[in-house]
Scaffold this motif. Structure first.
Motif, PDB file in Angstrom:
ATOM      1  N   MET A  52       1.019  -1.149   0.025  1.00 56.33           N
ATOM      2  CA  MET A  52      -0.039   0.020   0.134  1.00 56.33           C
ATOM      3  C   MET A  52       1.038   0.886   0.067  1.00 56.33           C
ATOM      4  SD  MET A  52      -2.008  -1.726   2.887  1.00 56.33           S
ATOM      5  CE  MET A  52      -1.125  -2.708   2.832  1.00 56.33           C
ATOM      6  N   ALA A  57      -0.419   4.249  -5.900  1.00 55.83           N
ATOM      7  CA  ALA A  57      -1.119   4.866  -5.996  1.00 55.83           C
ATOM      8  C   ALA A  57      -2.121   6.175  -6.429  1.00 55.83           C
ATOM      9  CB  ALA A  57      -2.260   4.502  -4.251  1.00 55.83           C
ATOM     10  N   HIS A  89     -11.671   5.285  -6.537  1.00 56.25           N
ATOM     11  CA  HIS A  89     -12.162   4.091  -6.046  1.00 56.25           C
ATOM     12  C   HIS A  89     -12.143   3.142  -7.141  1.00 56.25           C
ATOM     13  CE1 HIS A  89     -15.619   1.526  -5.238  1.00 56.25           C
ATOM     14  NE2 HIS A  89     -15.939   1.582  -6.508  1.00 56.25           N
ATOM     15  N   ASN A  92      -8.449   1.262  -6.318  1.00 57.75           N
ATOM     16  CA  ASN A  92      -8.806   0.615  -4.905  1.00 57.75           C
ATOM     17  C   ASN A  92      -8.839  -0.863  -5.068  1.00 57.75           C
ATOM     18  OD1 ASN A  92      -9.415   3.115  -2.437  1.00 57.75           O
ATOM     19  ND2 ASN A  92      -7.703   2.473  -3.137  1.00 57.75           N
ATOM     20  N   PHE A  97      -3.115   1.502  -3.162  1.00 54.58           N
ATOM     21  CA  PHE A  97      -3.974   1.947  -2.006  1.00 54.58           C
ATOM     22  C   PHE A  97      -2.800   2.485  -1.784  1.00 54.58           C
ATOM     23  CE2 PHE A  97      -7.058  -2.306  -2.006  1.00 54.58           C
ATOM     24  CZ  PHE A  97      -7.291  -1.715  -2.233  1.00 54.58           C
ATOM     25  N   GLN A 101      -4.579   4.736   3.992  1.00 51.28           N
ATOM     26  CA  GLN A 101      -5.823   3.832   4.213  1.00 51.28           C
ATOM     27  C   GLN A 101      -5.421   2.598   4.951  1.00 51.28           C
ATOM     28  OE1 GLN A 101      -6.139   3.615  -0.992  1.00 51.28           O
ATOM     29  NE2 GLN A 101      -8.427   4.199  -0.251  1.00 51.28           N
ATOM     30  N   GLN A 122     -14.774  -1.400   3.488  1.00 53.17           N
ATOM     31  CA  GLN A 122     -13.523  -1.372   3.222  1.00 53.17           C
ATOM     32  C   GLN A 122     -12.651  -2.126   3.408  1.00 53.17           C
ATOM     33  OE1 GLN A 122     -12.484   2.160   2.998  1.00 53.17           O
ATOM     34  NE2 GLN A 122     -14.847   2.550   3.166  1.00 53.17           N
TER      35      GLN A 122
END
Length: 173
Positions: A52, A57, A89, A92, A97, A101, A122
């Motif tokens: 992540m 991201a 969105h 993700n 991510f 997050q 989530q």
């Protein structure tokens, strides 16, 4: 400033016994980066399997946004935020991510019951629920018919947990 060592200790305390020696959580900060952000990542059996990373991201969301037919309008901030939120969105959904997050997911995970965790909106929270010791055998088996509709990372940890539980003879199979 967040205390990762405390979060990691709490996270490890909630992890199921069958995966404690296999799954590890890590956080890295890049001090020379302009914002000193870094990445959070998860290893399984010493292999980096899920990252992540804020920068990755951001780049993915920007790439998705640039492919969109919708164009940012300098005068319409609300629409610009909506376009960015849609791109994030989608990023993700594609498995990208931000590091923050992950921390937001931890905050929700630590305060929720296991029922709330497994039904969270989530993805990262539901992922944590798959390796949670509070997710018992019966619940794991009940998730089997619906797991195919889950995000890839949730499915990965579900399958890993099922495999680990079967090896320790806690589940039939």
């Amino acid at each position: 400033m967040r205390r990762w060592s405390k979060d990691k200790q709490q996270l490890e305390g909630l992890m199921c016994e069958s995966l404690k020696q296999r799954v590890n959580f890590h956080v890295t900060a890049y001090r020379k980066a302009h914002d000193q952000m870094g990445r959070a990542f998860i290893t399984v059996d010493g292999k980096d399997i899920f990252s992540m990373c804020t920068l990755t991201a951001i780049n993915k969301a920007a790439e998705i946004e640039s492919r969109s037919e919708r164009v940012r309008n300098v005068d319409d901030v609300t629409e610009n935020v909506r376009i960015y939120d849609e791109a994030l969105h989608q990023a993700n959904a594609d498995g990208y991510f931000y590091q923050y997050q992950f921390f937001d997911a931890l905050d929700e995970y630590f305060t929720n019951s296991i029922d709330q965790t497994l039904s969270s909106e989530q993805v990262l929270v539901r992922m944590l629920g798959m390796i949670d010791r509070r997710t018992g055998r019966r619940r794991l088996l009940n998730l089997e018919p619906v797991i195919d509709r889950e995000h890839e990372i949730v499915k990965y940890f579900y399958k890993l947990r099922m495999e680990a539980e079967r090896k320790t003879a806690r589940l039939p199979g």
